[in-house]
Design a protein around this motif. Structure first.
Motif, PDB file in Angstrom:
ATOM      1  N   THR A 314      37.712  15.362  27.378  1.00 37.38           N
ATOM      2  CA  THR A 314      37.174  14.215  26.642  1.00 37.38           C
ATOM      3  C   THR A 314      37.096  14.455  25.144  1.00 37.38           C
ATOM      4  O   THR A 314      36.802  13.526  24.390  1.00 37.38           O
ATOM      5  CB  THR A 314      35.767  13.866  27.146  1.00 37.38           C
ATOM      6  OG1 THR A 314      34.889  14.984  26.930  1.00 37.38           O
ATOM      7  CG2 THR A 314      35.784  13.503  28.629  1.00 37.38           C
ATOM      8  N   GLY A 315      37.316  15.687  24.723  1.00 33.69           N
ATOM      9  CA  GLY A 315      37.182  16.014  23.309  1.00 33.69           C
ATOM     10  C   GLY A 315      35.755  16.306  22.900  1.00 33.69           C
ATOM     11  O   GLY A 315      35.468  16.477  21.706  1.00 33.69           O
ATOM     12  N   ALA A 316      34.835  16.393  23.880  1.00 33.53           N
ATOM     13  CA  ALA A 316      33.438  16.707  23.559  1.00 33.53           C
ATOM     14  C   ALA A 316      33.266  18.162  23.182  1.00 33.53           C
ATOM     15  O   ALA A 316      32.230  18.532  22.609  1.00 33.53           O
ATOM     16  CB  ALA A 316      32.545  16.365  24.757  1.00 33.53           C
ATOM     17  N   TYR A 317      34.242  19.002  23.509  1.00 35.50           N
ATOM     18  CA  TYR A 317      34.177  20.429  23.186  1.00 35.50           C
ATOM     19  C   TYR A 317      35.485  20.832  22.542  1.00 35.50           C
ATOM     20  O   TYR A 317      36.563  20.387  22.951  1.00 35.50           O
ATOM     21  CB  TYR A 317      33.946  21.255  24.452  1.00 35.50           C
ATOM     22  CG  TYR A 317      33.390  22.637  24.197  1.00 35.50           C
ATOM     23  CD1 TYR A 317      32.026  22.840  24.152  1.00 35.50           C
ATOM     24  CD2 TYR A 317      34.219  23.736  23.991  1.00 35.50           C
ATOM     25  CE1 TYR A 317      31.486  24.103  23.917  1.00 35.50           C
ATOM     26  CE2 TYR A 317      33.699  25.003  23.755  1.00 35.50           C
ATOM     27  CZ  TYR A 317      32.325  25.176  23.727  1.00 35.50           C
ATOM     28  OH  TYR A 317      31.802  26.419  23.484  1.00 35.50           O
ATOM     29  N   ARG A 318      35.379  21.672  21.544  1.00 37.00           N
ATOM     30  CA  ARG A 318      36.530  22.062  20.741  1.00 37.00           C
ATOM     31  C   ARG A 318      36.836  23.542  20.964  1.00 37.00           C
ATOM     32  O   ARG A 318      35.921  24.369  20.987  1.00 37.00           O
ATOM     33  CB  ARG A 318      36.187  21.809  19.274  1.00 37.00           C
ATOM     34  CG  ARG A 318      37.208  22.221  18.242  1.00 37.00           C
ATOM     35  CD  ARG A 318      36.726  21.659  16.920  1.00 37.00           C
ATOM     36  NE  ARG A 318      37.084  22.468  15.777  1.00 37.00           N
ATOM     37  CZ  ARG A 318      36.502  22.353  14.586  1.00 37.00           C
ATOM     38  NH1 ARG A 318      35.516  21.490  14.410  1.00 37.00           N
ATOM     39  NH2 ARG A 318      36.895  23.114  13.580  1.00 37.00           N
ATOM     40  N   ALA A 319      38.111  23.850  21.161  1.00 30.38           N
ATOM     41  CA  ALA A 319      38.519  25.255  21.248  1.00 30.38           C
ATOM     42  C   ALA A 319      38.490  25.827  19.838  1.00 30.38           C
ATOM     43  O   ALA A 319      39.371  25.571  19.025  1.00 30.38           O
ATOM     44  CB  ALA A 319      39.913  25.373  21.857  1.00 30.38           C
ATOM     45  N   ALA A 320      37.463  26.589  19.559  1.00 29.13           N
ATOM     46  CA  ALA A 320      37.248  27.124  18.215  1.00 29.13           C
ATOM     47  C   ALA A 320      36.879  28.591  18.322  1.00 29.13           C
ATOM     48  O   ALA A 320      36.314  29.031  19.324  1.00 29.13           O
ATOM     49  CB  ALA A 320      36.132  26.343  17.506  1.00 29.13           C
ATOM     50  N   PRO A 321      37.217  29.365  17.292  1.00 29.71           N
ATOM     51  CA  PRO A 321      37.805  29.003  15.999  1.00 29.71           C
ATOM     52  C   PRO A 321      39.311  28.757  16.109  1.00 29.71           C
ATOM     53  O   PRO A 321      39.889  28.855  17.186  1.00 29.71           O
ATOM     54  CB  PRO A 321      37.500  30.210  15.129  1.00 29.71           C
ATOM     55  CG  PRO A 321      37.474  31.357  16.090  1.00 29.71           C
ATOM     56  CD  PRO A 321      36.885  30.811  17.345  1.00 29.71           C
ATOM     57  N   ASP A 322      39.921  28.473  14.974  1.00 30.68           N
ATOM     58  CA  ASP A 322      41.364  28.240  14.951  1.00 30.68           C
ATOM     59  C   ASP A 322      42.122  29.513  15.302  1.00 30.68           C
ATOM     60  O   ASP A 322      41.748  30.614  14.894  1.00 30.68           O
ATOM     61  CB  ASP A 322      41.808  27.761  13.567  1.00 30.68           C
ATOM     62  CG  ASP A 322      41.363  26.346  13.274  1.00 30.68           C
ATOM     63  OD1 ASP A 322      41.026  25.615  14.230  1.00 30.68           O
ATOM     64  OD2 ASP A 322      41.332  25.962  12.089  1.00 30.68           O
ATOM     65  N   ALA A 323      43.203  29.354  16.060  1.00 30.52           N
ATOM     66  CA  ALA A 323      44.054  30.477  16.433  1.00 30.52           C
ATOM     67  C   ALA A 323      45.059  30.773  15.324  1.00 30.52           C
ATOM     68  O   ALA A 323      45.645  29.857  14.744  1.00 30.52           O
ATOM     69  CB  ALA A 323      44.799  30.164  17.724  1.00 30.52           C
ATOM     70  N   THR A 324      45.238  32.053  15.044  1.00 27.08           N
ATOM     71  CA  THR A 324      46.306  32.516  14.176  1.00 27.08           C
ATOM     72  C   THR A 324      47.236  33.370  15.021  1.00 27.08           C
ATOM     73  O   THR A 324      46.826  34.430  15.516  1.00 27.08           O
ATOM     74  CB  THR A 324      45.762  33.344  13.002  1.00 27.08           C
ATOM     75  OG1 THR A 324      44.929  32.515  12.186  1.00 27.08           O
ATOM     76  CG2 THR A 324      46.897  33.903  12.155  1.00 27.08           C
ATOM     77  N   VAL A 325      48.466  32.908  15.226  1.00 25.05           N
ATOM     78  CA  VAL A 325      49.410  33.624  16.077  1.00 25.05           C
ATOM     79  C   VAL A 325      50.057  34.744  15.268  1.00 25.05           C
ATOM     80  O   VAL A 325      50.703  34.502  14.249  1.00 25.05           O
ATOM     81  CB  VAL A 325      50.474  32.677  16.656  1.00 25.05           C
ATOM     82  CG1 VAL A 325      51.502  33.462  17.482  1.00 25.05           C
ATOM     83  CG2 VAL A 325      49.820  31.596  17.519  1.00 25.05           C
ATOM     84  N   VAL A 326      49.881  35.984  15.742  1.00 20.43           N
ATOM     85  CA  VAL A 326      50.387  37.160  15.037  1.00 20.43           C
ATOM     86  C   VAL A 326      51.845  37.435  15.389  1.00 20.43           C
ATOM     87  O   VAL A 326      52.618  37.919  14.553  1.00 20.43           O
ATOM     88  CB  VAL A 326      49.507  38.384  15.361  1.00 20.43           C
ATOM     89  CG1 VAL A 326      50.074  39.659  14.754  1.00 20.43           C
ATOM     90  CG2 VAL A 326      48.079  38.147  14.872  1.00 20.43           C
ATOM     91  N   GLY A 327      52.234  37.140  16.616  1.00 16.99           N
ATOM     92  CA  GLY A 327      53.607  37.390  17.039  1.00 16.99           C
ATOM     93  C   GLY A 327      53.802  37.002  18.489  1.00 16.99           C
ATOM     94  O   GLY A 327      52.876  36.522  19.151  1.00 16.99           O
ATOM     95  N   HIS A 328      55.035  37.198  18.977  1.00 16.27           N
ATOM     96  CA  HIS A 328      55.368  36.864  20.365  1.00 16.27           C
ATOM     97  C   HIS A 328      55.778  38.138  21.094  1.00 16.27           C
ATOM     98  O   HIS A 328      56.670  38.868  20.643  1.00 16.27           O
ATOM     99  CB  HIS A 328      56.507  35.836  20.414  1.00 16.27           C
ATOM    100  CG  HIS A 328      56.884  35.441  21.815  1.00 16.27           C
ATOM    101  ND1 HIS A 328      56.145  34.547  22.558  1.00 16.27           N
ATOM    102  CD2 HIS A 328      57.914  35.833  22.611  1.00 16.27           C
ATOM    103  CE1 HIS A 328      56.711  34.399  23.744  1.00 16.27           C
ATOM    104  NE2 HIS A 328      57.777  35.179  23.804  1.00 16.27           N
TER     105      HIS A 328
END
Length: 353
Positions: A314-328
């Motif tokens: 529903t968007g009532a909860y946010r996946a936080a903090p923002d992800a910084t992708v270091v590599g694959h």
């Protein structure tokens, strides 16, 4: 179908990580196997070997570590009805927990075995890399806030955006811009509490966007006085202390406000125990959080089964903090751990696989 697994191994204490083959372990009852697509890293994943003896003395080697995963369910064990192969999920992996202590249940590999009640479906709109920031931080915040041996707050139910709950009490989250703090703010608001938090001034807008009613500069020499003023006449429901220096300050706040004198500390257990003795003289009770205990009581399923899936959808909860992708690829996890040691603010380092 024969599946080939690969893991990032710790051959022994103090050794360097090594990528190598690993057995594919099928799920037992009430377990699922997840094809891992993204892994977030945490400070405990990269501690030096001698500290493993203090933090994880039971860990057997060679070991696979890591807690934060997001990916797709590929197989379910008996008794699992809420999850199916193909479901997009996030989950808390418990391979390094004392009660589990097996490589198959850790995050740093392609196929991880997870407890089904510690797995939550995620919406298609949520990328795996962003979903992976949640599990350990969410579990740590939930343990401290909702377990009866810590703050014992009311657990949020299914979100009702039209009729939000108002409990007329305040939760203090010292360290609101940390990963644990970002989840604590949202959980407290979802449960109907007002939140006062601390952060660096450049993160004030961030913590307010998560639901904090007020933010105070954690480095201010008058931080305690400012927090007491922000709390005002609202009873304190409890306090979560996160980060260096948080315990001394939060004890001072608890001693000067009405309501609960309970503090749940996310600082190292030894330091927390020493400080807790001094706090008792002020009538303040301090407990030490281990972020995995919720798997063994009502809090784990209440959050991962009852609350989080609906709150994310529903968007009532946010996946936080923002992800910084270091590599694959698993080989980039040591790079992410090195970056983590240098310090990050309001972000989580992630490797995709």
């Amino acid at each position: 179908m024969t599946r080939q697994n690969t893991a990032l191994w710790l051959p022994r204490r103090g050794a360097r990580f090594e990528v190598g083959p690993a057995p594919y372990t099928p799920p037992a009852a009430n377990e699922v196997v997840v094809r891992v697509r993204a892994i977030a890293v945490n400070p405990i994943d990269g501690i030096p070997g001698f500290l493993y003896r203090l933090a994880l003395p039971w860990l057997t080697f060679p070991a696979v570590v890591g807690s934060d995963v997001a990916g797709e369910v590929v197989e379910t064990g008996s008794g699992v009805t809420r999850l199916r192969p193909g479901d997009r999920v996030l989950g808390h992996a418990f391979g390094v927990d004392k009660s589990q202590n097996r490589a198959a249940e850790s995050a740093f590999q392609h196929y991880a075995v997870l407890m089904q009640h510690m797995v939550a479906p995620i919406p298609d709109s949520l990328p795996f890399a962003q979903a992976a920031v949640l599990p350990l931080a969410l579990s740590t915040a939930s343990t401290g806030m909702f377990q009866q041996d810590h703050l014992g707050l009311a657990i949020p139910g299914a979100p009702d955006l039209s009729q939000p709950v108002d409990r007329s009490e305040t939760v203090l989250v010292w360290g609101g811009s940390t990963s644990v703090g970002a989840n604590a703010i949202q959980l407290a608001r979802s449960a109907g509490y007002q939140v006062v938090t601390t952060a660096s001034p450049h993160n004030f807008d961030y913590v307010r966007s998560l639901g904090a009613a007020a933010a105070v500069d954690r480095s201010s020499p008058t931080a305690v006085e400012e927090i007491v003023e922000r709390i005002g006449g609202s009873p304190l429901a409890g306090t979560l202390a996160i980060g260096s220096g948080s315990l001394t300050k939060t004890i001072a706040v608890a001693a000067r406000t009405t309501g609960s004198k309970r503090i749940a500390s996310a600082q190292p257990a030894l330091f927390t125990r020493i400080t807790a003795r001094r706090a008792r003289r002020l009538g303040v009770r301090v407990s030490s959080i281990w972020g995995g205990t919720l798997k063994d009581n009502e809090v784990g399923p209440a959050i991962y089964v009852g609350f989080l899936p609906g709150a994310l959808s529903t968007g009532a909860y946010r996946a936080a903090p923002d992800a910084t992708v270091v590599g694959h690829g698993l080989a980039h996890i040591p790079d992410a751990l090195r970056q983590l040691k240098n310090g990050v603010s309001a972000q989580k380092l992630v490797v995709t696989v």
